[in-house]
Design a protein around this motif. Sequence first.
Motif, PDB file in Angstrom:
ATOM      1  N   VAL A  75     -12.808   0.627  -0.126  1.00 18.82           N
ATOM      2  CA  VAL A  75     -12.065   1.408   0.878  1.00 18.82           C
ATOM      3  C   VAL A  75     -11.571   2.759   0.363  1.00 18.82           C
ATOM      4  CG1 VAL A  75     -11.289  -0.638   2.137  1.00 18.82           C
ATOM      5  CG2 VAL A  75      -9.813   0.339   0.355  1.00 18.82           C
ATOM      6  N   SER A  76     -11.585   2.960  -0.948  1.00 19.65           N
ATOM      7  CA  SER A  76     -10.981   4.194  -1.483  1.00 19.65           C
ATOM      8  C   SER A  76     -11.866   5.410  -1.236  1.00 19.65           C
ATOM      9  CB  SER A  76     -10.711   4.066  -2.983  1.00 19.65           C
ATOM     10  OG  SER A  76     -10.168   5.278  -3.458  1.00 19.65           O
ATOM     11  N   PRO A  77     -11.294   6.455  -0.603  1.00 17.19           N
ATOM     12  CA  PRO A  77     -12.066   7.680  -0.387  1.00 17.19           C
ATOM     13  C   PRO A  77     -12.079   8.588  -1.616  1.00 17.19           C
ATOM     14  CG  PRO A  77      -9.904   7.905   0.617  1.00 17.19           C
ATOM     15  CD  PRO A  77      -9.942   6.534  -0.005  1.00 17.19           C
ATOM     16  N   VAL A  83      -5.049  -2.477  -0.244  1.00 21.09           N
ATOM     17  CA  VAL A  83      -6.114  -1.901   0.597  1.00 21.09           C
ATOM     18  C   VAL A  83      -5.494  -1.140   1.776  1.00 21.09           C
ATOM     19  CG1 VAL A  83      -7.933  -2.540   2.254  1.00 21.09           C
ATOM     20  CG2 VAL A  83      -7.972  -3.464  -0.075  1.00 21.09           C
ATOM     21  N   GLU A  84      -4.478  -1.746   2.390  1.00 13.44           N
ATOM     22  CA  GLU A  84      -3.790  -1.106   3.523  1.00 13.44           C
ATOM     23  C   GLU A  84      -3.099   0.183   3.093  1.00 13.44           C
ATOM     24  OE1 GLU A  84      -3.887  -1.444   6.817  1.00 13.44           O
ATOM     25  OE2 GLU A  84      -5.452  -2.849   6.209  1.00 13.44           O
ATOM     26  N   GLU A  85      -2.464   0.139   1.912  1.00 15.02           N
ATOM     27  CA  GLU A  85      -1.756   1.332   1.421  1.00 15.02           C
ATOM     28  C   GLU A  85      -2.735   2.480   1.171  1.00 15.02           C
ATOM     29  OE1 GLU A  85       1.316   2.821  -2.067  1.00 15.02           O
ATOM     30  OE2 GLU A  85       1.020   0.658  -1.851  1.00 15.02           O
ATOM     31  N   ILE A  86      -3.901   2.148   0.621  1.00 12.12           N
ATOM     32  CA  ILE A  86      -4.924   3.186   0.384  1.00 12.12           C
ATOM     33  C   ILE A  86      -5.362   3.792   1.720  1.00 12.12           C
ATOM     34  CG2 ILE A  86      -7.293   3.614  -0.404  1.00 12.12           C
ATOM     35  CD1 ILE A  86      -6.749   1.426  -2.577  1.00 12.12           C
ATOM     36  N   LYS A  87      -5.584   2.922   2.698  1.00  9.73           N
ATOM     37  CA  LYS A  87      -6.045   3.395   4.015  1.00  9.73           C
ATOM     38  C   LYS A  87      -4.999   4.256   4.722  1.00  9.73           C
ATOM     39  CE  LYS A  87      -9.186  -0.381   5.361  1.00  9.73           C
ATOM     40  NZ  LYS A  87      -9.234  -1.596   6.206  1.00  9.73           N
ATOM     41  N   SER A  88      -3.711   3.933   4.527  1.00  5.25           N
ATOM     42  CA  SER A  88      -2.660   4.607   5.296  1.00  5.25           C
ATOM     43  C   SER A  88      -2.019   5.785   4.554  1.00  5.25           C
ATOM     44  CB  SER A  88      -1.575   3.607   5.699  1.00  5.25           C
ATOM     45  OG  SER A  88      -0.941   3.103   4.530  1.00  5.25           O
ATOM     46  N   ASN A 128      -2.077   9.516   2.884  1.00  3.61           N
ATOM     47  CA  ASN A 128      -2.800  10.785   2.959  1.00  3.61           C
ATOM     48  C   ASN A 128      -3.219  11.185   1.538  1.00  3.61           C
ATOM     49  OD1 ASN A 128      -3.685  13.394   3.137  1.00  3.61           O
ATOM     50  ND2 ASN A 128      -1.905  14.183   4.222  1.00  3.61           N
TER      51      ASN A 128
END
Length: 292
Positions: free
Chosen positions: A128-130, A89-94, A96
């Motif tokens: 969380v994935s855009p 989840v953190e990797e997806i958020k951080s 680009n």
Amino acid sequence: MNSKFLGTGVALVTPFKSDLSIDHDALTNIVNYNIDNGTDYLVICGTTGESVTLTKQEKKEVIETISKANNERLPLVLGIGGNNTVQVVEEIKSTNLNNIDAILSVSPYYSKPTQEGLYQHFKAISEVSPVDIILYNVPGRTSKNMDVETTLRLANDFENVIAVKEAGNNMAQYLELLKNKPEDFLVISGDDDLAIGVTLAGGSGVISVIGQAFPEAFSNMIRLGLKGEAKEAYKIHFKLMDAIGYIFEENNPSGIKAVFEALNLCQDTVRLPLVVASNNLKEKIRDFVNKF
């Protein structure tokens, strides 16, 4: 239906120089070679890209090199997965994801969660994935099969879960998915040896390993499959069959890198714990490439 991911996607290798640093020139050449020869979309930092041996910085550089070489010509899929849900989840958020059309997220390995655990893991990712999500079921690597019911539950519950890359080498499971899936959900073959059979049965094509070495032949085969032209498609499949066997004979991506070395597109260097293909296998691969 998300037609971006119809046809042939390729799980790109990460070429290394002799000193094990990333060979960005070779990577650029491989991207152009695939775009010029009919590949439909590119998958970055998957298993074949040796993503587990790349540092955060190296991943960033690989994404930049591929994005630059691609220059918005083909859709891009980025591998982001793991068995620590919070970390994924953190990797997806951080990360680009501006140039990225979807993420490919592998089912959690090693931990052996229940089907409910798998569902909750992907639910957290979906929230969380855009960008769109392609689920990746590969029980040979994760030691846990994601059941058809779980895949379809995720497909029905989350709008951004658009596809599954199914790689259980289990035709019965493919057929059950195809029979029961929502209309616009994509079933993508992750098994090169079954790709044409899955496509003819109603699948959306393949995310291939061998396809990046023979993109023209492989993508033609899948296009024929999508049109239901079985006889012509299988003609190409039979031509490629030996090579598909060879590249998985020892391990992936050592096999496909041996093919690229025979094609003069990159060195066959891999990072430990993988080792290069044996001389015996390399010889068979060279023979195949020379005759193809």
